[in-house]
Structures are given as structure tokens and as C-alpha cells.
Write a protein that holds these residues in place. Structure first.
Motif, PDB file in Angstrom:
ATOM      1  N   HIS A   6      -7.960  -7.420   5.047  1.00 13.79           N
ATOM      2  CA  HIS A   6      -8.724  -6.892   3.915  1.00 13.79           C
ATOM      3  C   HIS A   6      -8.336  -5.446   3.563  1.00 13.79           C
ATOM      4  CE1 HIS A   6     -11.295  -4.303   6.393  1.00 13.79           C
ATOM      5  NE2 HIS A   6     -11.485  -5.311   7.229  1.00 13.79           N
ATOM      6  N   GLY A   7      -8.855  -4.987   2.419  1.00 18.24           N
ATOM      7  CA  GLY A   7      -8.510  -3.660   1.905  1.00 18.24           C
ATOM      8  C   GLY A   7      -9.447  -2.563   2.383  1.00 18.24           C
ATOM      9  N   PHE A   8      -9.331  -1.386   1.742  1.00 20.83           N
ATOM     10  CA  PHE A   8     -10.052  -0.208   2.228  1.00 20.83           C
ATOM     11  C   PHE A   8     -11.560  -0.303   2.011  1.00 20.83           C
ATOM     12  CE2 PHE A   8      -8.921   0.765  -2.164  1.00 20.83           C
ATOM     13  CZ  PHE A   8     -10.081   1.328  -2.671  1.00 20.83           C
ATOM     14  N   HIS A  29      -4.388  -7.381   1.465  1.00 18.50           N
ATOM     15  CA  HIS A  29      -4.746  -6.715   0.212  1.00 18.50           C
ATOM     16  C   HIS A  29      -4.861  -5.217   0.425  1.00 18.50           C
ATOM     17  CE1 HIS A  29      -8.087  -5.140  -2.466  1.00 18.50           C
ATOM     18  NE2 HIS A  29      -7.082  -5.366  -3.291  1.00 18.50           N
ATOM     19  N   SER A  30      -4.188  -4.440  -0.434  1.00 14.88           N
ATOM     20  CA  SER A  30      -4.406  -3.000  -0.469  1.00 14.88           C
ATOM     21  C   SER A  30      -4.071  -2.365   0.883  1.00 14.88           C
ATOM     22  CB  SER A  30      -5.859  -2.754  -0.896  1.00 14.88           C
ATOM     23  OG  SER A  30      -6.141  -1.413  -1.083  1.00 14.88           O
ATOM     24  N   LEU A  31      -5.042  -1.788   1.553  1.00 16.15           N
ATOM     25  CA  LEU A  31      -4.826  -1.271   2.907  1.00 16.15           C
ATOM     26  C   LEU A  31      -4.312  -2.366   3.837  1.00 16.15           C
ATOM     27  CD1 LEU A  31      -5.548   1.222   4.938  1.00 16.15           C
ATOM     28  CD2 LEU A  31      -7.528  -0.186   5.490  1.00 16.15           C
ATOM     29  N   TRP A  67      -0.681  -2.955   3.398  1.00 13.69           N
ATOM     30  CA  TRP A  67       0.040  -1.881   4.094  1.00 13.69           C
ATOM     31  C   TRP A  67       0.173  -2.223   5.586  1.00 13.69           C
ATOM     32  CZ3 TRP A  67      -2.345   3.746   4.584  1.00 13.69           C
ATOM     33  CH2 TRP A  67      -1.409   4.592   5.188  1.00 13.69           C
ATOM     34  N   PRO A 107      -0.396  -3.529  -2.403  1.00 15.65           N
ATOM     35  CA  PRO A 107      -0.418  -2.828  -1.118  1.00 15.65           C
ATOM     36  C   PRO A 107      -0.252  -1.311  -1.279  1.00 15.65           C
ATOM     37  CG  PRO A 107       1.748  -3.771  -1.494  1.00 15.65           C
ATOM     38  CD  PRO A 107       0.860  -4.251  -2.625  1.00 15.65           C
ATOM     39  N   ASP A 130      -4.293  -2.502 -12.628  1.00 18.64           N
ATOM     40  CA  ASP A 130      -4.705  -1.896 -11.360  1.00 18.64           C
ATOM     41  C   ASP A 130      -4.717  -0.378 -11.509  1.00 18.64           C
ATOM     42  OD1 ASP A 130      -4.935  -0.899  -8.734  1.00 18.64           O
ATOM     43  OD2 ASP A 130      -3.905  -2.649  -7.894  1.00 18.64           O
ATOM     44  N   HIS A 183      -7.575  -3.915  -9.360  1.00 18.51           N
ATOM     45  CA  HIS A 183      -7.104  -3.810  -7.977  1.00 18.51           C
ATOM     46  C   HIS A 183      -7.616  -4.957  -7.108  1.00 18.51           C
ATOM     47  CE1 HIS A 183      -5.464  -1.762  -4.500  1.00 18.51           C
ATOM     48  NE2 HIS A 183      -6.649  -1.716  -3.903  1.00 18.51           N
TER      49      HIS A 183
END
Lengths: 256, 383
Positions: A28-30, A93-95, A98, A119, A207, A235
Motif C-alpha cells: 500500500h501507499g503512504f 502503489h505509491s510508497l 517504491w 510509484p 495524478d 493518484h
């Protein structure tokens, strides 16, 4: 479905499990684990889903050793070893995208294919990512979405005390990992070409957190990666366009 | 009671209408709104005021550090301190720098060196304040607020060792590593300059500052009097837990004060300027003021729930007076308020913010003069 607690590197980690088949790790993201059920159901129809809360997020512990994105990458490599999974698919996703990339440069054989959705991790000089820590709550929510109705609904939905504490926990950890350099790792920039697995790069065309032009940086370093631009989407691709994201994932990750 | 004069050096010539188009007077306020010619004159005005304060019998004149803001024009307070030191040469006026923001630098030895140098230049009149910087300054410098406390403590340990241990020695930390720590010059004062901890109050900081090997004076800044006294008493209690009785000189109160001929005149003269300080200079969105990690998540949650922070609500001079955040009136009124507060916690350090917001030169000087002539003699001065 099940909600397991795993102890990995001393960290009590919440891991939800869904579906059957070959494993797909969802990172998952931030903002924390916020996969919509529609996406989970679609993906679970083909894969055995491993859906953790990152250390420092949600219902997982916040271990002292968690200080940078490297720690999170090594943590997930340990988690997969502990689960006896030498090779998995990853959707991040996102974070979380990364983190997937950081895992892949360290242990390329551990990831058979992956989908990176908007990412963080690389830098596009002159094009700033959104300042998620500077924005007010309203600005941040507005900037996460393309669909202003979705944003307005979230803005007007006041959080409970527990939800607020969770959001703060997530945000504190996100800052620890990504404040400076802002959601970027120079080491990843130098070594990203080690990623050899089939890779899908997904971006919402609207985004405002990681601008869609970032896809060019990734493609430059990973000529084999397959780009997917999702129309009328911000996003949070998984929330705004779950059906489209599931279809992209099936194409990019390969048959189970 | 020890009495110090303090000036933030705000950019009082700001075009406030233009400035209010921006989200805060911090970090993103375009520096095109700073006029170097007016600014240069303003530095002169403020420095002259502080030299004047020194001549009036204040125990010291204080400067501090802020970045990328019209709120305070001293990104490098030691430069101003250096001027004040020279212009008060031959006196025993203290020069407290309250303080340097330790976590914001990547080489804390620079701070150890600069302070040691100032201590030599002043022949031991330097007081070294250590702070973490305001939340906005983590946006302005890029330093990760998640490591703010760690960096503060580590930088503090390094600086104190650099002052008190024979060099060269090596220092190994999480954030700072030095094979050679060997500060030239050494501080003038032995074993080291006094250290003050200015704070808006926090239990953790009190526990740390009151620890017997430190016993650092704890200066509560710009807070309602009830919380000032609460933290003073908490410090005293902590000292008792450590097995000693805190001295009143370990407790300080930094507060805007305005004295005039009568209560009415004082309020009238101060009103616009003090309200400008709290409602414009200090109006900062909470995301800028409390970046993640700068405070504990629990205290931020409490703050978000209440939204009662000083930065979010418009204040009037009356509400500031009522809360005791601002002390204003005739000399007798001001003396009474200070003595009432002192009777509760026994603090012995009073830091008078004599200039605030847009307060012009003539009123700032009158304030200093009336305070020195009519208030100071009534405060039980050792001098």
C-alpha cells in the motif's frame, strides 16, 4: 479470508490473506492500507493475495529499526523468506511501488513480475512531486483524486478519534521514510536498471502527487516496462478505477 | 529577579495586505516582499534598541533564530550577538542566544565553535540557548522532523562534550560522526557557558532539562500564564523526583510586555501591534507548524481535536490579557502581574519581549525606558 498477525524481524505485522493460486503481494501507499473490496475481489479471483500493513502503518507495530525505505525493502524480503515464497508477483502503489522497486534491485529473482502504480522512488528534476506534508488536509485530499465528488465526500467525512490516530501514525511513518530526500532514493536511481522482471507502470492521467510525466524516468531506465495511462484518474488509481487497475494487473502480471 | 530584553526582529514594514494572500508569513512568503533598504534600516533600529536596553540596566539582551520568515529576521543570530557583544564591551550585560536550532544543522560542531568564539569575544557574557526550531523550519531546511528529537539530543551531547572535554576526541552517533572533535577556541567560561532551554512546554523536555547533571534553566515562551506556571511547577516536581530543590533561577518566563503611563494608554498603544503578532505573524496552518514527528502523535492528535493552538484562532488584546499571554498596563499593573505569577512558581528569569509585531521604534524605546525606570526597581533586583 483471514487476518493473520505475523512476527517478522521482531515486528508484529498485520497480514490479510485472500484468494487462491500463485501469490501476489499488495504493497500500500503512504496513506496506509486502503485497497477497495472491489479490487481485492477481482484480484483474489486469480491470485493468492498477501495484503500487509507496512511496519509503522495501520495495525502493524512501529519497530525501532524502521528508519528508511531500505529497512522496509529488507523487511519484505525477510517476510517472503519466512513465508517460504522464493518468488512472487507484486503490486505496489505509491510508497508501496517504491518499496517493490527497492526489493527488486536487491533481490531481482524474488519478484517474477510487478505492477508499480504511481510509484515514488525516482526523481524527475524540475518536476516536483506534490508536497503531501505541507498541504492542508483539504488540499491533500483534493490532490489525491481526479473526481472532485470523491474528494468532497472524504473531506466532509470527519474522522473518528481512532481513525485520526491511525492517519497520524501512517503520516509519521511516511515522513520518516520519505521526508528527505522527498520520496526519492539516489541509490535506487543508480541501480534501478537491475530490475529485469516484467513490469507494468500505471499512472492516472491527473495524478497531482506523482505527476504522470514521471513515467518517462522509469521507462528510460526500464525500456522493457509497459506503461498504462488511466484516463480521468488521480493518484489513488485503486480507488478511482479499481476495475481498470485489475485488468491492467492481469495483463502485466501474467496468468496465474 | 533577573530581567532580560528580547527582540525577535520581525519585518514590521511588511506589506501585510500582500502577505495575507499567502498561507503564512513563513516558508512560502515571497522574499520579494522584503525591501533590503528598509530592512537594513530596521536591523539598525533593532540593534540600537537593544544597546539602549543594555544601558538601562537589563541583565542581558537576547536574540534568537528563525528561517525564511518575516516573523524574525535573524537566520544567523550569532551575527547579531557579535555586534551586541562589541557594543556592550566592558559591561557585564549578558548576551543570551535563545537559541540555536540544533537539529537543523548537519554539523553541530559549527555551533560549538561559534558559541565558543562569542564567549571569548564577550569575555564570558554568552548564554547558549538550545532549541529544536519551529515546525515550519523543517519545511524550510528539509531536515526530517521524524528525527528532530534524536538530532537535538545528539547535537547537544556533542556540543557539551566539545566544550568540556579535552580535544581531540572522537564522537560516534546516529546522525553525527566525527573522528576529530577539537574545538578551537575553547569557551571563555569554565567549564562552559550557561545553557538555557526555551520551550513552549513539554514533559519530555522538562524531564531532560531538570536532570541533575544539567539543571538547565527552562524558559517558557509566549504561552498563557496558566501553562507557564504549570510547567514551572512540573519542573520543580521533577527536580524533587531527582532529589534536589530547583532554584528559581532555573525557571524563566518569556513574555511580551508593554508599559505605558496608564493602563488605558498602554492598551491603546499596544493593541494593533500585539494583535498583528498573534494573528498575522504567528498564523500558520497546523501542517506547517507541526510536521510529522516534530511532536508526539498523541499531542498532535489532541491539538487537532481542539484546534486551540495559538496559531489558528484570532486573538484580541483582551483575550491575550485575560489568558496572561500578554502583560500590559501601567507600571503598577505590570509589577502586580509579574509578582503574582512569581509568587506561584518562584521563577527568577523574566525575558521581556519589548518589541512585538509592528511596534514602532518610539514606542519600543518608551516601553524599555518605563519598564527600566518604574517596573524593574520593584522586582527585587539583586543588582
Amino acid at each position: 479470508m483471514s487476518n493473520d498477525v505475523m512476527i517478522v524481524e521482531g515486528c508484529s505485522t498485520r497480514v490479510r490473506r485472500e484468494g487462491q493460486g500463485e501469490p501476489l503481494l499488495l504493497l500500500h501507499g503512504f496513506e496506509g492500507r486502503d485497497w477497495p473490496e472491489e479490487l481485492i475481489e477481482r484480484l483474489a479471483s486469480r491470485y493468492q493475495l498477501i495484503i500487509p500493513d507496512h511496519p509503522g502503518f495501520g495495525a502493524s507495530d512501529d519497530p525501532k529499526w524502521l528508519r528508511s525505505i531500505d529497512d522496509l525493502a529488507y523487511f519484505y524480503l525477510s517476510l517472503l523468506e519466512q513465508m517460504s515464497m522464493p518468488s512472487v508477483r507484486v503490486l505496489g502503489h505509491s510508497l508501496g511501488g517504491w518499496v517493490a522497486a527497492e526489493m527488486a534491485i536487491r533481490q531481482p529473482r524474488t519478484i517474477s513480475s510487478m505492477v508499480l502504480v504511481a510509484p515514488f522512488g525516482l526523481r524527475l528534476p524540475g518536476v516536483l512531486t506534490g508536497d503531501v506534508f505541507f498541504w492542508t488536509r483539504e488540499e491533500r485530499i483534493t490532490s489525491l483524486f481526479h473526481d472532485s465528488a470523491l474528494a468532497a465526500a472524504r473531506i466532509n467525512n470527519s474522522s473518528t478519534k481512532e481513525e485520526l490516530e491511525q492517519q497520524l501514525k501512517n503520516n509519521y511513518t511516511a515522513a520518516r521514510l520519505g521526508w528527505e530526500p522527498r520520496f526519492f532514493n539516489p541509490t535506487l536511481e543508480r541501480w534501478v536498471q537491475r530490475i529485469a522482471c516484467a513490469t507494468g507502470l500505471v499512472w492516472g492521467d491527473d495524478d497531482k502527487v506523482v505527476p504522470p510525466s514521471y513515467v518517462d524516468v522509469w521507462r528510460q531506465k526500464l525500456p522493457h516496462a509497459q506503461p498504462f495511462l488511466v484516463k480521468d484518474c488521480g493518484h489513488l488509481v485503486h480507488i478511482e478505477k479499481p476495475k481498470e487497475l485489475a485488468e491492467i494487473a492481469f495483463r502485466a502480471l501474467g496468468e496465474s | 529577579m533577573e530581567v532580560y530584553a528580547f527582540n525577535l526582529m520581525p519585518y514590521r514594514h511588511l506589506d501585510f495586505e500582500a502577505a495575507r494572500q499567502h498561507r503564512a508569513l513563513w516558508t512560502v512568503l515571497p522574499n520579494t516582499l522584503y525591501d533590503p533598504e528598509r530592512g537594513a534600516d530596521l536591523y539598525q533600529e533593532y540593534i540600537d534598541q537593544m544597546v539602549y536596553a543594555a544601558s538601562l540596566g537589563f541583565d542581558g539582551v537576547c536574540v534568537n533564530e528563525h528561517h525564511q520568515t518575516a516573523y524574525g529576521l535573524m537566520p544567523a543570530p550569532n551575527l547579531i550577538a557579535s555586534i551586541l557583544i562589541d557594543r556592550t564591551r566592558g559591561t557585564n550585560v549578558k548576551i543570551p542566544v535563545i537559541g540555536r536550532a540544533l537539529p537543523l544543522v548537519n554539523n553541530p560542531l559549527n555551533i560549538a565553535e561559534e558559541f565558543a568564539l562569542l564567549d571569548n569575544l564577550s569575555k564570558g557574557r554568552l548564554i547558549a540557548g538550545f532549541v529544536r526550531g519551529i515546525g515550519c523550519e523543517y519545511h524550510a531546511t528539509g531536515v526530517n522532523p521524524a528525527f528532530s528529537h534524536e538530532r537535538f539530543h545528539e547535537a547537544h551531547d556533542l556540543i557539551v562534550r566539545a566544550w568540556t572535554e579535552d580535544g581531540p576526541f572522537s564522537f560516534e552517533g546516529k546522525h553525527f560522526n566525527f573522528r576529530y572533535t577539537n574545538t578551537w577556541p575553547r569557551p571563555y567560561q569554565r567549564p562552559r557557558p550557561d545553557i538555557w532551554i526555551p520551550s513552549q512546554g513539554s514533559g519530555e523536555t522538562i524531564t531532560w532539562a531538570a536532570e541533575p547533571s544539567r539543571k538547565y534553566p527552562f524558559i517558557i515562551t509566549f504561552s498563557p500564564i496558566a501553562s507557564v506556571l504549570k510547567y514551572h511547577m512540573q519542573y520543580r516536581q521533577q527536580a524533587e523526583t531527582y532529589g534536589y530543590a530547583a532554584n528559581g533561577s532555573q525557571l524563566g518566563w518569556a513574555v511580551p510586555i508593554y508599559v505605558a503611563e496608564t493602563d488605558e494608554i498602554a492598551r491603546k498603544e499596544a493593541k494593533a501591534h500585539i494583535e498583528m503578532l498573534f494573528n498575522t505573524f504567528l498564523k500558520v496552518p497546523i501542517e506547517m507548524l507541526f510536521p510529522p514527528g516534530y511532536t508526539s502523535a498523541a499531542s498532535l492528535a489532541a491539538n487537532l481535536a481542539g484546534r486551540q493552538g495559538m496559531s489558528v484562532q484570532d486573538q484580541t488584546i483582551d483575550s491575550l490579557i485575560e489568558k496572561g499571554t500578554f502583560v500590559v498596563g501601567s507600571a503598577d499593573t505590570v509589577v502586580r502581574q509579574i509578582k503574582e505569577a512569581q509568587a506561584v512558581s518562584g521563577f527568577e528569569k523574566l525575558i521581556m519581549m519589548y518589541q512585538f509585531g509592528t511596534l514602532p521604534d518610539d514606542l519600543a524605546r518608551k516601553n524599555l525606558q518605563l519598564f527600566a525606570e518604574d517596573v524593574m526597581p520593584q522586582l527585587g533586583r539583586a543588582g
